[in-house]
Design a protein around this motif. Structure first.
Motif, PDB file in Angstrom:
ATOM      1  N   HIS A 244      -5.227  12.932 -18.638  1.00 29.89           N
ATOM      2  CA  HIS A 244      -6.183  12.981 -17.525  1.00 29.89           C
ATOM      3  C   HIS A 244      -6.885  14.325 -17.398  1.00 29.89           C
ATOM      4  CE1 HIS A 244      -3.227   9.860 -15.694  1.00 29.89           C
ATOM      5  NE2 HIS A 244      -4.017   9.317 -16.603  1.00 29.89           N
ATOM      6  N   TYR A 245      -6.241  15.386 -17.910  1.00 32.19           N
ATOM      7  CA  TYR A 245      -6.853  16.711 -17.796  1.00 32.19           C
ATOM      8  C   TYR A 245      -7.097  17.303 -19.184  1.00 32.19           C
ATOM      9  CZ  TYR A 245      -7.794  21.499 -16.364  1.00 32.19           C
ATOM     10  OH  TYR A 245      -8.385  22.722 -16.191  1.00 32.19           O
ATOM     11  N   SER A 246      -6.121  17.969 -19.762  1.00 32.06           N
ATOM     12  CA  SER A 246      -6.318  18.631 -21.054  1.00 32.06           C
ATOM     13  C   SER A 246      -5.236  18.214 -22.039  1.00 32.06           C
ATOM     14  CB  SER A 246      -6.294  20.151 -20.888  1.00 32.06           C
ATOM     15  OG  SER A 246      -6.294  20.788 -22.154  1.00 32.06           O
ATOM     16  N   ILE A 247      -5.672  17.810 -23.202  1.00 31.93           N
ATOM     17  CA  ILE A 247      -4.744  17.342 -24.227  1.00 31.93           C
ATOM     18  C   ILE A 247      -4.019  18.492 -24.928  1.00 31.93           C
ATOM     19  CG2 ILE A 247      -6.272  17.356 -26.260  1.00 31.93           C
ATOM     20  CD1 ILE A 247      -5.303  14.405 -26.727  1.00 31.93           C
ATOM     21  N   TYR A 248      -4.512  19.705 -24.756  1.00 28.68           N
ATOM     22  CA  TYR A 248      -4.016  20.833 -25.554  1.00 28.68           C
ATOM     23  C   TYR A 248      -2.753  21.445 -24.963  1.00 28.68           C
ATOM     24  CZ  TYR A 248      -8.463  20.196 -27.806  1.00 28.68           C
ATOM     25  OH  TYR A 248      -9.511  19.635 -28.474  1.00 28.68           O
ATOM     26  N   GLY A 249      -1.843  21.860 -25.840  1.00 30.84           N
ATOM     27  CA  GLY A 249      -0.541  22.357 -25.445  1.00 30.84           C
ATOM     28  C   GLY A 249      -0.554  23.820 -25.035  1.00 30.84           C
ATOM     29  N   GLY A 250       0.339  24.160 -24.136  1.00 34.11           N
ATOM     30  CA  GLY A 250       0.509  25.539 -23.677  1.00 34.11           C
ATOM     31  C   GLY A 250       1.759  25.622 -22.836  1.00 34.11           C
ATOM     32  N   ARG A 286      -4.047  11.276 -29.978  1.00 34.19           N
ATOM     33  CA  ARG A 286      -5.427  11.447 -29.527  1.00 34.19           C
ATOM     34  C   ARG A 286      -6.086  10.099 -29.197  1.00 34.19           C
ATOM     35  NH1 ARG A 286      -8.478  16.049 -29.888  1.00 34.19           N
ATOM     36  NH2 ARG A 286     -10.714  15.799 -29.575  1.00 34.19           N
ATOM     37  N   GLY A 287      -5.685   9.059 -29.910  1.00 38.18           N
ATOM     38  CA  GLY A 287      -6.265   7.748 -29.654  1.00 38.18           C
ATOM     39  C   GLY A 287      -6.012   7.231 -28.250  1.00 38.18           C
ATOM     40  N   GLU A 288      -4.964   7.742 -27.584  1.00 39.92           N
ATOM     41  CA  GLU A 288      -4.674   7.313 -26.217  1.00 39.92           C
ATOM     42  C   GLU A 288      -5.780   7.722 -25.245  1.00 39.92           C
ATOM     43  OE1 GLU A 288      -0.449   7.711 -24.896  1.00 39.92           O
ATOM     44  OE2 GLU A 288      -0.185   8.635 -26.876  1.00 39.92           O
ATOM     45  N   TRP A 289      -6.587   8.680 -25.650  1.00 49.24           N
ATOM     46  CA  TRP A 289      -7.698   9.070 -24.786  1.00 49.24           C
ATOM     47  C   TRP A 289      -8.670   7.914 -24.572  1.00 49.24           C
ATOM     48  CZ3 TRP A 289     -10.241  14.550 -25.170  1.00 49.24           C
ATOM     49  CH2 TRP A 289      -9.393  15.487 -24.562  1.00 49.24           C
ATOM     50  N   ALA A 290      -8.723   6.980 -25.504  1.00 43.77           N
ATOM     51  CA  ALA A 290      -9.620   5.840 -25.346  1.00 43.77           C
ATOM     52  C   ALA A 290      -9.237   4.986 -24.146  1.00 43.77           C
ATOM     53  CB  ALA A 290      -9.607   4.992 -26.617  1.00 43.77           C
ATOM     54  N   SER A 296     -14.943   8.514 -26.632  1.00 44.40           N
ATOM     55  CA  SER A 296     -16.011   9.095 -27.447  1.00 44.40           C
ATOM     56  C   SER A 296     -15.575  10.335 -28.198  1.00 44.40           C
ATOM     57  CB  SER A 296     -17.224   9.431 -26.569  1.00 44.40           C
ATOM     58  OG  SER A 296     -16.870  10.398 -25.590  1.00 44.40           O
ATOM     59  N   VAL A 297     -14.476  10.967 -27.783  1.00 46.98           N
ATOM     60  CA  VAL A 297     -14.032  12.182 -28.468  1.00 46.98           C
ATOM     61  C   VAL A 297     -12.870  11.913 -29.430  1.00 46.98           C
ATOM     62  CG1 VAL A 297     -14.812  13.720 -26.631  1.00 46.98           C
ATOM     63  CG2 VAL A 297     -12.488  12.828 -26.565  1.00 46.98           C
ATOM     64  N   VAL A 298     -12.461  10.649 -29.539  1.00 51.44           N
ATOM     65  CA  VAL A 298     -11.363  10.327 -30.444  1.00 51.44           C
ATOM     66  C   VAL A 298     -11.825  10.375 -31.892  1.00 51.44           C
ATOM     67  CG1 VAL A 298      -9.741   8.527 -31.159  1.00 51.44           C
ATOM     68  CG2 VAL A 298     -10.157   8.934 -28.720  1.00 51.44           C
ATOM     69  N   ARG A 299     -12.959   9.737 -32.179  1.00 54.77           N
ATOM     70  CA  ARG A 299     -13.544   9.650 -33.521  1.00 54.77           C
ATOM     71  C   ARG A 299     -12.505   9.202 -34.554  1.00 54.77           C
ATOM     72  NH1 ARG A 299     -16.033  14.162 -31.212  1.00 54.77           N
ATOM     73  NH2 ARG A 299     -14.761  15.666 -32.349  1.00 54.77           N
ATOM     74  N   ASP A 300     -12.373   9.919 -35.653  1.00 56.34           N
ATOM     75  CA  ASP A 300     -11.460   9.488 -36.720  1.00 56.34           C
ATOM     76  C   ASP A 300     -10.096  10.158 -36.617  1.00 56.34           C
ATOM     77  OD1 ASP A 300     -12.268  12.043 -37.326  1.00 56.34           O
ATOM     78  OD2 ASP A 300     -12.643  11.651 -39.453  1.00 56.34           O
ATOM     79  N   ARG A 301      -9.760  10.668 -35.432  1.00 60.18           N
ATOM     80  CA  ARG A 301      -8.502  11.410 -35.278  1.00 60.18           C
ATOM     81  C   ARG A 301      -7.535  10.706 -34.328  1.00 60.18           C
ATOM     82  NH1 ARG A 301     -10.748  17.131 -33.572  1.00 60.18           N
ATOM     83  NH2 ARG A 301     -12.465  15.837 -32.772  1.00 60.18           N
ATOM     84  N   ALA A 302      -7.595   9.390 -34.273  1.00 59.79           N
ATOM     85  CA  ALA A 302      -6.791   8.631 -33.310  1.00 59.79           C
ATOM     86  C   ALA A 302      -5.296   8.851 -33.490  1.00 59.79           C
ATOM     87  CB  ALA A 302      -7.120   7.153 -33.405  1.00 59.79           C
TER      88      ALA A 302
END
Length: 359
Positions: A244-250, A286-290, A296-302
Motif C-alpha cells: 500500500h505504501y512502499s515496496i522497498y526494504g529498510g 512485485r506482481g502482487e502490486w497488480a 502498471s509498474v509490475v511490467r516483466d518483474r512480477a
C-alpha cells in the motif's frame, strides 16, 4: 544555583508584557507548531545547557542544505519552548546529533512529500530518571518526558531548519507524530537486550535511537500463544505496508506489549530470533502490486521478491505498551533504505579516538 555556562547567550531577546502576549508573539512569527509554548527565558535556557554540560556555542550539527550551524543554545531555546526541563535536554541534544549523521538523510526526511516524522526511542537509566512511561498509552505521549522530548525535535526543525509546511516541509498529509513522536522501552519487564545495547552502545549507558517513521499501524492477535503465529500478524502488516505504501526494504520498528511479549519470551525467543523470522516472512512479490492498483509498474518483474528488511538487523524490536490486550504495532520507514535509523549514547562518546599517551 550557580550557573557554569562558559559563554553568554547570544540569541536575540524579545520582550512580552505577559504570558498571553508571548504566545501571540510566537504564533504570529510562525515559531510554534500551533500549540502554546513555554517562554524560553534566559534562566531556563542556561539551566538546560548547564544540566547537559554544554556551552551555548557548542556545535550539534550542520544544516545539510544551507550549511547553517546548529548550536546547543538554539536547541535549548526550542527545548524550553516545548516544555522540557533541564533533565530532558541531554536526550534532545543526543537525538539531534544522531539526526545529523549522513545515513539518516535529514534533509530528505524533513522535506519529502511522504510526510514522515522523527521517532525517538529512549533506552537506559535516563528513562527512569525523567519519568518516561513505557507501558499504558506508550505511543500516545502518556507522560511529560516523552511528550516534550518529541515536541522539542519538531520545534527545532521548524525554527532552526525552517522545516515549515509548504516551505521546506512538502508533506502531502503528514501524521500526528509530527507533534511529538517519542517512545521509551520497557526494560524492567522483559528478558531481552535493550535496543540501544543491541545496536552497539555500551552496557550501563542511556541511549536514543532516531528513525524516520510513518504513523504506527496497530495489529491484534489474541487467539494464540505460538510466537510464529503472533509474529506472522506483524509480518502481514509489514507486507501490507509494502503493497500500500512502499515496496522497498529498510528499517522497521515493531512494538510488542506485555501480553504478546510474555508468550514470545516464555517460548525462549530472543529479539534476534524475532528479527530472523520476520525477515523471512515479511516480503512480497512485485506482481502482487497488480492487486492493489499498481499493475502498471509490475511490467516483466512480477516474480521479483522484495523483502521488507534488507537483513534481520534492520528490524528494531521494542518492548513497550500496557499490560493487557493482544495488541502490537508496526512502524514503517519513510522510504526504504534511503534513510537509516541511528542510535547514540547519551553523555558518552562511543566512537571517540582514545587519548594519545604522553611521552
Amino acid at each position: 544555583m550557580q550557573l557554569h555556562t562558559k559563554r553568554a547567550l547570544t540569541s536575540r531577546v524579545h520582550e512580552a508584557p505577559d504570558f498571553a502576549a508571548a504566545q501571540e508573539l510566537y504564533h504570529s512569527n510562525g515559531w510554534t507548531d500551533g500549540l502554546p509554548i513555554v517562554p524560553p527565558t534566559e534562566a531556563a535556557v542556561e539551566a538546560c545547557l548547564e544540566w547537559a554540560g554544554m556551552d551555548p556555542d557548542q556545535l550539534l550539527g550542520i544544516e545539510p542544505v544551507r550549511g547553517q550551524p546548529i548550536t546547543a543554545e538554539k536547541l535549548a531555546i526550542n527545548a524550553v519552548m516545548a516544555g522540557c526541563l533541564p533533565m530532558h535536554f541531554p536526550a534532545v541534544a543526543t537525538a539531534w546529533q544522531a539526526m545529523h549523521k549522513d545515513e539518516f538523510l535529514l534533509h530528505g526526511v524533513t522535506s519529502s512529500t511522504g510526510g514522515c516524522a522523527i521517532l525517538v526511542i529512549l533506552n537506559g537509566p535516563i528513562r527512569l530518571e525523567i519519568g518516561a512511561n513505557a507501558t499504558f498509552n506508550a505511543l500516545g505521549n502518556s507522560d511529560r518526558a516523552t511528550a516534550v522530548i518529541g515536541r522539542a525535535i519538531r520545534l527545532a526543525l521548524i525554527n532552526l531548519m525552517d522545516v515549515r509546511p509548504g516551505g521546506i516541509d512538502r508533506a502531502t498529509l503528514g501524521h500526528p507524530g509530527k507533534y511529538s513522536y517519542c517512545l521509551a522501552e520497557d526494560e524492567e519487564d522483559m528478558t531481552w537486550e535493550p535496543l540501544h545495547i543491541q545496536r552497539g552502545m555500551p552496557e550501563g549507558t542511556s541511549g536514543v535511537t532516531v528513525f524516520a517513521a510513518m504513523g504506527p499501524r496497530q495489529i491484534m492477535n489474541e487467539w494464540t500463544t505460538d510466537p510464529k503465529e503472533i509474529l506472522e500478524t506483524f509480518a502481514a502488516e509489514m507486507r501490507a505496508n509494502q503493497l500500500h505504501y512502499s515496496i522497498y526494504g529498510g528499517n522497521y520498528v515493531i512494538v510488542i506489549p506485555k501480553q504478546l511479549r510474555d508468550h514470545i519470551q516464555a517460548a525462549g525467543w530472543t529479539k534476534k530470533n524475532i528479527a530472523e523470522y520476520i525477515f523471512e516472512r515479511a516480503r512480497v512479490e512485485r506482481g502482487e502490486w497488480a492487486n492493489v492498483g499498481k499493475g502498471s509498474v509490475v511490467r516483466d518483474r512480477a516474480s521479483k521478491v522484495h523483502p521488507a528488511l534488507q537483513s534481520p538487523d534492520d528490524l528494531l524490536v521494542v518492548a513497550a505498551g500496557g499490560p493487557a490486550g493482544g495488541f502490537g504495532a508496526v512502524i514503517p520507514p519513510w522510504m526504504g533504505s534511503k534513510t537509516r535509523a541511528v542510535t547514540a549514547a547519551i553523555g558518552v562518546c562511543v566512537d571517540c579516538e582514545p587519548p594519545k599517551p604522553v611521552k
